[in-house]
Design a protein around this motif. Structure first.
Motif, PDB file in Angstrom:
ATOM      1  N   GLY A 385       0.806  -1.229   0.239  1.00  0.00           N
ATOM      2  CA  GLY A 385       0.104   0.016  -0.039  1.00  0.00           C
ATOM      3  C   GLY A 385       0.760   1.165  -0.043  1.00  0.00           C
ATOM      4  O   GLY A 385       0.494   2.299  -0.771  1.00  0.00           O
ATOM      5  N   ASP A 564      -3.323  -4.246  -1.625  1.00  0.00           N
ATOM      6  CA  ASP A 564      -4.248  -3.196  -1.786  1.00  0.00           C
ATOM      7  C   ASP A 564      -4.979  -2.739  -2.936  1.00  0.00           C
ATOM      8  O   ASP A 564      -4.190  -2.730  -4.113  1.00  0.00           O
ATOM      9  CB  ASP A 564      -3.400  -2.090  -1.296  1.00  0.00           C
ATOM     10  CG  ASP A 564      -4.100  -0.594  -0.820  1.00  0.00           C
ATOM     11  OD1 ASP A 564      -4.418  -0.234  -1.980  1.00  0.00           O
ATOM     12  OD2 ASP A 564      -4.384  -0.566   0.163  1.00  0.00           O
ATOM     13  N   HIS A 575      -1.476   5.187   3.958  1.00  0.00           N
ATOM     14  CA  HIS A 575      -0.521   4.133   4.063  1.00  0.00           C
ATOM     15  C   HIS A 575       0.602   4.699   4.598  1.00  0.00           C
ATOM     16  O   HIS A 575       1.528   4.100   5.136  1.00  0.00           O
ATOM     17  CB  HIS A 575      -0.352   3.278   2.853  1.00  0.00           C
ATOM     18  CG  HIS A 575      -1.554   2.441   2.614  1.00  0.00           C
ATOM     19  ND1 HIS A 575      -2.106   1.429   3.398  1.00  0.00           N
ATOM     20  CD2 HIS A 575      -2.275   2.361   1.616  1.00  0.00           C
ATOM     21  CE1 HIS A 575      -2.901   0.843   3.024  1.00  0.00           C
ATOM     22  NE2 HIS A 575      -3.155   1.319   1.905  1.00  0.00           N
ATOM     23  N   ASP A 578       0.865   4.074   8.239  1.00  0.00           N
ATOM     24  CA  ASP A 578       0.424   2.776   8.759  1.00  0.00           C
ATOM     25  C   ASP A 578       1.475   2.690   9.932  1.00  0.00           C
ATOM     26  O   ASP A 578       2.751   3.211   9.534  1.00  0.00           O
ATOM     27  CB  ASP A 578       0.547   2.221   7.675  1.00  0.00           C
ATOM     28  CG  ASP A 578      -0.585   1.791   6.733  1.00  0.00           C
ATOM     29  OD1 ASP A 578      -1.793   2.386   7.136  1.00  0.00           O
ATOM     30  OD2 ASP A 578      -0.467   1.081   5.697  1.00  0.00           O
TER      31      ASP A 578
END
Length: 745
Positions: A385, A564, A575, A578
């Motif tokens: 991602g 993704d 992302h 993340d």
């Protein structure tokens, strides 16, 4: 009709002829780097000891000693003034996808009421741009303006016109990176160190690993007059409306076709100036869409390659105007034809060879090759991602997923031979898979047999292995290559660090067992590497896909594999934040959480502003161009119907016949009324959607709102306008059409 400005502009475009370009008398190799302070010029203009220290910095990564800065600055100034230079600038790459520069003259007071030419080491090494005036994601407020640009000695300075340009990084007073170059350099250091450590398993003499990049720049050319007559192109870089031409790219006759004379002249001029700036341009050709072309250089070290691409994009715009063109770097300037990307060919090399070079003839050579292939796949799989976020933008979102571009799913194509090799290791630890080049007999006596590569090419794959490198096809044509390279390099550094840590633990464990002692033929190191590779091959298998990336079935399959598949640009940007992404960037010391949060703020804000500008331009064109032209034509049709009724109202003709003759016009009148009314309604809804979105305080949520509510309204308006374009009399339509924009005369 003859008074239509559009026809006048098109007529002028037909009259354009190629600008004569006189090539330098020397061969390209003789004027290559003419305007660059390269090693050859350093040797000439710097004292020997200073030159040697600079070479150590550039080639070996040694720290720059500030004490030599004055001597280097003196040498640079002497060379630059001999070349007619009067100014200097720190040339940096802020988070605008462009470059920035502030020019200062080589002058200072002499203390006697006059001036002298001066350029000191202090001015060379650092300057102080206003850090609050560039995108910074809240790191700098208006009242906190201090920021620094600092010289990057690994990228040579160069001359543009009368200015000496010094490549620099750009950081805030508090130390955070506000540009692309600083984190790129950190990522290159991280992956270089991690790769060198892993190389020690195979080659003890490796002292340096560097990242190589070969970008392929796609672009469109449009006649400058036609460009100026399209406010949407002028303001947004793409056509916000326009019905596709009856003929565009469906005949496949433009790709690799004969290059138009005017374009050849532009390319020739561009190449000469690029070579003088040491940009090693090599390839040029027509691309698939009409008026679309490509330029590609020889591979270079990644940092230098990024600088050269940014410099080239600026140079392209300047040279194009000298030839009566405008360069379009937008990823999707025309609907219905191919968009433009910037394929990033990425590889790793050492001072002894290329790490991703095709498999060798022995298991030991194959083990090195497989290690770096598999760990690259691990990087792509683990940060799937994030890599998509690194290439995503409001402009590239129009291109990704179309049948001419990689899908908005990051997967990797390896080809049959490499895939078979990995499958063999996963199942049996066999490193002897046959992967040597093959001969292809073509049964034509005069033509020699072809040597076939180990892998085919899969143009639907966004991250394809192509023999000795991976081709990251997803980056857009307008962006800074560094964005994708930062994410990929950092992910690769993390993967290699993890690989080494796990291998070392297994080596330590196996070394305690007699059957793995040196001399047995089954060393602890060999088995440790095989064990870790087998685990990683299984882990990253979901990211391997050799099929058709354009198919609807692949979207479903990719989702099942855990890849993704999100299409919303603002959501994809998430992302970067993340926990796995933050941990990776911080562990490799490429960026910290604060820098990542700031960059995401910039990305969301840029997305909002891009769509906002497009929406305002579209609303303006719809209300002030399209509807007036359409209603004017509608009025002509109404008069025509009235005239028919007047003429046919005599006893010679029946009312039925008059009605029949008027029916077509009446149908058009009704359709124009319906579509203009729909456009007016949609423009009002578009304005309301923007107002609602603009009231949202969170830039993240505002970006999502723009994607979900504003963009669909724009598509709906475009649909109605494109239908009207096919109805309204051609002579009344004020905006140049696709058939005029897409074919250079």
């Amino acid at each position: 009709m003859a008074n239509n400005l559009r026809f006048q502009v098109v007529e002028e475009a037909f009259k354009k002829r190629a600008v004569e370009v006189k090539a330098p008398a020397e061969r390209p190799s003789e004027y290559f780097g003419k305007y660059v302070f390269n090693k050859e010029k350093m040797r000439k203009y710097l004292p020997k000891d200073i030159f040697e220290k600079m070479i150590d910095v550039m080639d070996n990564g040694a720290s720059l000693d500030r004490s030599i800065a004055d001597a280097v600055a003196d040498g640079m100034k002497q060379w630059a003034q001999e070349m007619g230079v009067t100014h200097y600038t720190h040339w940096f790459q802020p988070l605008t996808e462009g470059t920035a520069e502030k020019h200062d003259a080589f002058v200072e007071h002499d203390g006697k009421g006059g001036m002298i030419e001066k350029f000191s080491g202090k001015l060379l090494v650092q300057q102080e741009p206003d850090a609050s005036s560039f995108p910074n994601g809240g790191i700098r407020n208006t009242f906190e303006a201090r920021g620094y640009s600092a010289w990057d000695p690994t990228s040579p300075v160069f001359i543009i016109d009368d200015t000496l340009c010094i490549p620099t990084i750009f950081i805030a007073y508090t130390g955070e990176a506000l540009d692309y170059k600083a984190p790129l350099l950190r990522s290159l250091h991280a992956v270089g160190k991690a790769a060198k450590d892993v190389c020690q398993y195979f080659y003890n003499d490796v002292t340096k690993v560097q990242v190589n990049l070969g970008w392929e720049q796609e672009y469109f050319l449009v006649d400058e007059g036609l460009y100026s007559a399209r406010p949407d192109l002028l303001m947004t870089g793409r056509t916000l409306m326009g019905h596709e031409s009856a003929k565009n790219q469906q005949m496949d006759d433009h790709y690799f076709g004969t290059i138009p004379d005017r374009v050849v002249a532009f390319m020739k001029d561009l190449e000469i100036q690029a070579l003088e700036l040491a940009i090693p341009v090599k390839t040029r050709h027509n691309e698939v869409a009409p008026n679309q072309f490509e330029l590609a250089p020889i591979f270079e070290e990644c940092n230098l390659a990024v600088d050269h691409n940014m410099l080239l994009m600026s140079l392209m715009k300047k040279v194009a105007r000298n030839h009566g063109f405008r360069v379009l770097l937008h990823e999707k300037p025309f609907d219905g034809v191919n968009g433009s990307g910037k394929h990033n060919n990425w590889s790793l090399s050492t001072d002894t060879g290329v790490l991703l070079h095709a498999p060798g003839k022995t298991p030991e050579e194959n083990l090195r090759f497989v290690t770096f292939i598999v760990e690259t796949l691990m990087a792509v799989y683990k940060h799937n991602g994030l890599l998509k976020a690194s290439i995503m933008s409001a402009t590239n979102a129009h291109r990704l997923g179309g049948n001419e571009a990689p899908p908005a799913i990051i997967s990797s194509f390896l080809g049959k031979y490499v895939s078979d090799l990995l499958d063999s290791i996963e199942q049996t630890s066999n490193l002897n898979a046959e992967t040597s080049n093959l001969k292809r007999e073509i049964d034509i006596p005069q033509i020699p047999d072809l040597i076939v590569d180990n892998t085919d090419r899969n143009r639907t794959s966004p991250f394809a292995f192509t023999g000795n490198r991976f081709e990251f096809r997803a980056p857009g044509s307008s962006v800074n290559c560094a964005s994708a390279m930062i994410a990929l390099n950092a992910a690769m550094a993390e993967a290699l660090d993890s690989f080494k840590e796990r291998v070392d633990k297994k080596i330590a464990a196996y070394s305690q067992q007699p059957e793995y002692a040196e001399g047995t033929g089954h060393t602890a190191k060999y088995h440790a590497i095989i064990d870790v590779l087998r685990d990683d091959i299984k882990t990253c298998k979901p990211v391997r896909f050799d099929g058709n990336g354009y198919s609807a079935e692949w979207v479903q399959e990719a989702a099942r594999r855990g890849l993704d598949v999100e299409r919303s640009c603002p959501v994809v940007f998430e992302h970067y934040l993340d926990e796995s992404s933050v941990k990776m960037f911080e562990s490799t010391k490429v960026m910290n959480r604060k820098e990542l949060e700031a960059r995401n703020e910039v990305k969301w804000e840029t997305y909002v502003k891009t769509v906002q500008i497009e929406a305002r331009v579209l609303g303006d064109l719809a209300m002030n161009h399209i509807i007036p032209v359409s209603t004017h034509y509608q009025s002509q049709l109404i008069k025509n119907v009235q005239g028919i009724n007047d003429i046919f109202s005599s006893a010679l003709f029946t009312t039925e016949k008059a009605n029949r003759l008027s029916a077509r016009n009446i149908k058009l009148i009704e359709e124009i009324a319906e579509r203009t009314e729909k456009i007016e309604q949609l423009v009002e809804e578009l304005t309301d959607a923007r107002r609602v979105a603009n009231r949202i305080e969170s830039i993240h949520e505002r970006a999502i709102q723009y994607h979900d509510t504003v963009c669909p309204k724009m598509e709906a308006i475009r649909y109605e306008i494109d239908k009207l374009e096919m109805i309204v009399e051609d002579g009344l339509w004020t905006l140049p059409k696709y058939r005029e924009l897409l074919f250079i005369r």
